[in-house]
Design a protein around this motif. Sequence first.
Motif, mmCIF file in Angstrom:
data_model
loop_
_atom_site.group_PDB
_atom_site.id
_atom_site.type_symbol
_atom_site.label_atom_id
_atom_site.label_comp_id
_atom_site.label_asym_id
_atom_site.label_seq_id
_atom_site.Cartn_x
_atom_site.Cartn_y
_atom_site.Cartn_z
ATOM 1 N N GLY A 1 1.157 -1.037 -0.288
ATOM 2 C CA GLY A 1 -0.133 -0.281 0.309
ATOM 3 C C GLY A 1 0.771 1.544 0.032
ATOM 4 O O GLY A 1 0.287 2.104 0.456
ATOM 5 N N ASP A 2 1.279 0.931 -0.199
ATOM 6 C CA ASP A 2 2.865 2.140 -0.998
ATOM 7 C C ASP A 2 2.703 2.827 -1.540
ATOM 8 O O ASP A 2 3.404 2.577 -3.028
ATOM 9 N N GLU A 3 1.692 4.240 -1.814
ATOM 10 C CA GLU A 3 1.818 4.991 -3.170
ATOM 11 C C GLU A 3 3.069 5.323 -4.020
ATOM 12 O O GLU A 3 3.319 5.426 -4.284
ATOM 13 N N ALA A 4 3.796 6.215 -2.322
ATOM 14 C CA ALA A 4 4.900 6.780 -3.359
ATOM 15 C C ALA A 4 5.565 5.625 -3.557
ATOM 16 O O ALA A 4 6.601 6.258 -4.727
ATOM 17 N N GLY A 5 6.032 4.622 -2.982
ATOM 18 C CA GLY A 5 7.145 3.935 -2.942
ATOM 19 C C GLY A 5 6.884 3.313 -4.458
ATOM 20 O O GLY A 5 7.444 3.108 -5.693
ATOM 21 N N THR A 6 5.173 3.163 -4.904
ATOM 22 C CA THR A 6 5.143 2.818 -6.559
ATOM 23 C C THR A 6 5.324 3.598 -7.311
ATOM 24 O O THR A 6 5.573 3.428 -8.273
ATOM 25 N N ALA A 7 5.060 4.372 -6.660
ATOM 26 C CA ALA A 7 5.012 5.608 -7.716
ATOM 27 C C ALA A 7 6.815 5.923 -8.024
ATOM 28 O O ALA A 7 7.028 6.091 -9.415
ATOM 29 N N THR A 8 7.592 5.123 -7.684
ATOM 30 C CA THR A 8 9.306 5.220 -7.839
ATOM 31 C C THR A 8 9.389 4.099 -8.943
ATOM 32 O O THR A 8 10.141 4.347 -9.695
ATOM 33 N N VAL A 9 9.086 3.077 -8.878
ATOM 34 C CA VAL A 9 8.797 1.816 -9.303
ATOM 35 C C VAL A 9 7.931 2.558 -10.570
ATOM 36 O O VAL A 9 9.498 2.654 -11.521
ATOM 37 N N LEU A 10 7.682 3.015 -10.778
ATOM 38 C CA LEU A 10 7.185 3.236 -12.419
ATOM 39 C C LEU A 10 7.541 4.392 -12.911
ATOM 40 O O LEU A 10 7.840 4.301 -13.909
ATOM 41 N N ARG A 11 9.182 5.677 -11.994
ATOM 42 C CA ARG A 11 9.017 6.628 -12.523
ATOM 43 C C ARG A 11 10.682 5.843 -12.810
ATOM 44 O O ARG A 11 11.120 6.312 -13.574
ATOM 45 N N LYS A 12 10.805 4.999 -12.378
ATOM 46 C CA LYS A 12 12.115 4.470 -12.896
ATOM 47 C C LYS A 12 12.417 3.686 -14.251
ATOM 48 O O LYS A 12 13.142 3.752 -14.971
ATOM 49 N N LEU A 13 11.454 2.486 -13.567
ATOM 50 C CA LEU A 13 11.083 1.838 -14.974
ATOM 51 C C LEU A 13 9.515 2.196 -15.115
ATOM 52 O O LEU A 13 8.352 1.261 -15.535
#
Length: 521
Positions: A274-286
């Motif tokens: 449920g980490d929205e910021a972490g998910t956003a980081t993954v999407l930003r990187k790849l």
Amino acid sequence: MSTPTKSFPLSPSPSCFSRALSPPIRTLFPSALLPSQKLTFAANTSQKQDKLPLHFLGPEDSRILLLKCNALVVNDSSTNSFVDSGVMLYSLFQEIGFNERDTEALLDAHPVVKLRPFQSIRTRIHSLQSLGVSGLALSRLIVKRPDVLTAQEIDAFVCFLLNDELELAGKIKPSQIEHLFNSTEPRFLAGFEAKVRLLLQLGMPQEKIVHVLNNANLTKAFCLKSFEDVERLLTFLNRFGGVDLILRRPALLNYDLDAQLIPRIGFLFELSGGDEAGTATVLRKLPFVVAYSVDHLKDHVEFFKSFAGLSEEEIFRIVLVYPNMFSASRKRKLHPRIDFLKQCGLSSHDIFRFLIKAPLFLSLSFEGNLAYKLVFLVKIGYKNNTKELAMAMGAVTRTSCKNMQELIGVFLNYGLTFDDILEMSMKHPQVLQYNHESLEEKLDYLVEEMGREVGELLAFPAFLGYKLDGRIKHRYEEKKKILGEGMSLNKLLSVSAARFSTKSKRKQRVPAINRLNESDD
């Protein structure tokens, strides 16, 4: 009583076209010239006229001939105007690369083109050329999709791309426009501008719109989605980076929100706990990670859980560092890499820590990269199937095979042996990944300027990891004024900048006080 106005039929019958193209023979031939007689054509008035019997003409030639002759002899004004337009169409199509037979075939297959005012067809062709679709590309487009010459929806689309407000004119790739027209029915172009302007409402800079339009699939991203669908998609992506995410990968707009984006991003969101910021980081990187199906993502996660013994939390932390782990083939790369680490004696926790520090190990080629480095390490003295070998392999994933070879050569040139290199790398594995040119400069400064022995690196190999100009030179020059040349390399470099600055000021005050006391005496 007014006479009712007759309206032109929207869909003329085939007989209407037949009559327009093949007027009565008495109209086509003056009374003095019967069909049995010979027609004379003057291709060049300065040359001798050639006589051509009418019965020598083929059916298609006759139709072209009759249409052109009509412009000269038909007296009816409406028919005359129609035929004049037909003649001009032949000339216009000839300008863009069509010959007479190509034009005739096109008009026969799509008679609606004949019904459009000539000026309208010419304007449409010029507008397409102004968008960069010209030459062979334009001819190819008209043959495949002749409705680009007549569809009303195209006018609004062309005006939008040529509008000075957004400065799009001449900046959209002609290949993008050609692909759009080739793959999209004109009716789906309606509302294109309004959908694109949603990007501006999202906060995208105006000058970046061109980048998006040139790199997204315009048909999938805008034409086949309703205004509401585009708006929902942008609202959803806004939770995970919005504008920045779209600019990194405009192709995200191509995906279906309900069938693709929500399930795939939702899987990553659940994996993150449920980490929205972490998910956003993954999407930003790849951003490309959304191209993988949910089944693909699940298979990779299950592999790390079952074969490597990692928890979902640990897996997501690795994904956070290196999302490209989803790009590595599970059979060809992931399984043999994890198996190697297990054979070297690494536990599940050790594997997690290894992958956090050296995630590239999962995707580097074995034959073209890892195999060469493994040979170097064994040659230095590392033993097979040991944790030390695994840690060294993790360190060298960050350097190229060539740099690693050059680096070992530099050590040997300064008098170190393989055993020395092994001892240093066991204490500080990073020495195997340093740039060989930078390493040589530091060794030269250590020996020539500081007057130290290379052998001192065996006790403190981390010396080679500090910046030469930013730390080594600065601190050495500062301490040299106070302590002279005999100082510990470890104490010189390992203390923090704040502590080093405080200690230097304190030690500089002592000589100053001593000199003051001496002057009082």
